[in-house]
Design an enzyme around this catalytic site. Sequence first.
Site: not given
Length: 301
Positions: A71, A127
Amino acid sequence: MSLNAATRYCAVVGHPIRHSASPAMHNAALTELGLDWRYLAFDVLPERLSEAIAGAKAMRFIGLNLTVPHKLLALEMVDVLDESARKWGAVNTIRFEARDGDGAWQPLRAFEHSAPDEIRSHGFNTDAAALSQSLKEDLGLDLSGTTVLLLGAGGAASAAAFKLASEKVAALHLVNRTESKALALAEEVRRRHPGVRVSCGYPNQPVDLLLNATSLGLKLNDPLPLDIAKFPVTQTRAVYDMIYRPAETPLLQTARAAGCRTANGLGMLLHQGADALEIWSGTPAPRETMRAALRKNIYES
Ligand code: NDP
């Protein structure tokens, strides 16, 4: 729907990836939406991530999800960053896009029958919003004014730290195996949110929430991500573990036995996936179908 030459693809890439419940969740949603798309999973080493993104782009994938350990790396690899990725400091969703007849960038779902030459990767973060939604739904936590001990300083922890600070937690304590990363994250959170007290290391006082954003607990024999000699679980009211498989990590078991409210990362996984699907498809995601598919995949297999 059977696979055919018009079938389009999305995928999650990570390393390791075998634990991922994302394909079950997304494929259930794609079926319900009647889309001739499939969602796959690929084990990709960090040093091959750039090639993997380029490959998916060349094959006109609709989009990708990124998981451990990609990420943060992806921040430097996508062609353009959405505000969410910039703000939360990590990319977990990529949408591939091409120019329409007016030169405006459109998601690749809009190009059913043509194959545009120039395709770009657009990085998002779903997220952070998903975490705060899950904390509300699963632990009844409203973050404003709370004190939080956050374990980890990787992609998920960074997004969590910025989100917690933006929701005005009173104090944020950061602990990570590689201390320099926690220090750098603390510095950046302080710079962006001067009103939040941020420190590195275990607090001397009880906290409202302990949040595990490390990958410790994914493997069977992993030690606890928390040093209980320095911070016993009795010092927190609630524990959230971003890990969802196993459904109850040793950290959650210990916390439940100590009387804390606990939740695993299933709610976060659900909402980050549903938000990603909405980014790709432009259609509301069938969240309850996705939740049921996740539960079946995680708890019954
Ligand atoms: P990263 O690889 O970016 O970060 C991993 C973190 O775990 C780092 O802080 C790392 O510390 C720490 N860590 C790894 N191994 C160890 C170890 N042996 N001992 C101590 N610390 C360790 O991963 P992500 O941030 O993307 O993901 C972190 C966790 O969150 C994963 O378990 C992932 O499955 C989960 N997650 C769940 C989501 C959900 O939807 N439920 C969404 C996103 C993540 P160091 O910096 O020292 O390497």
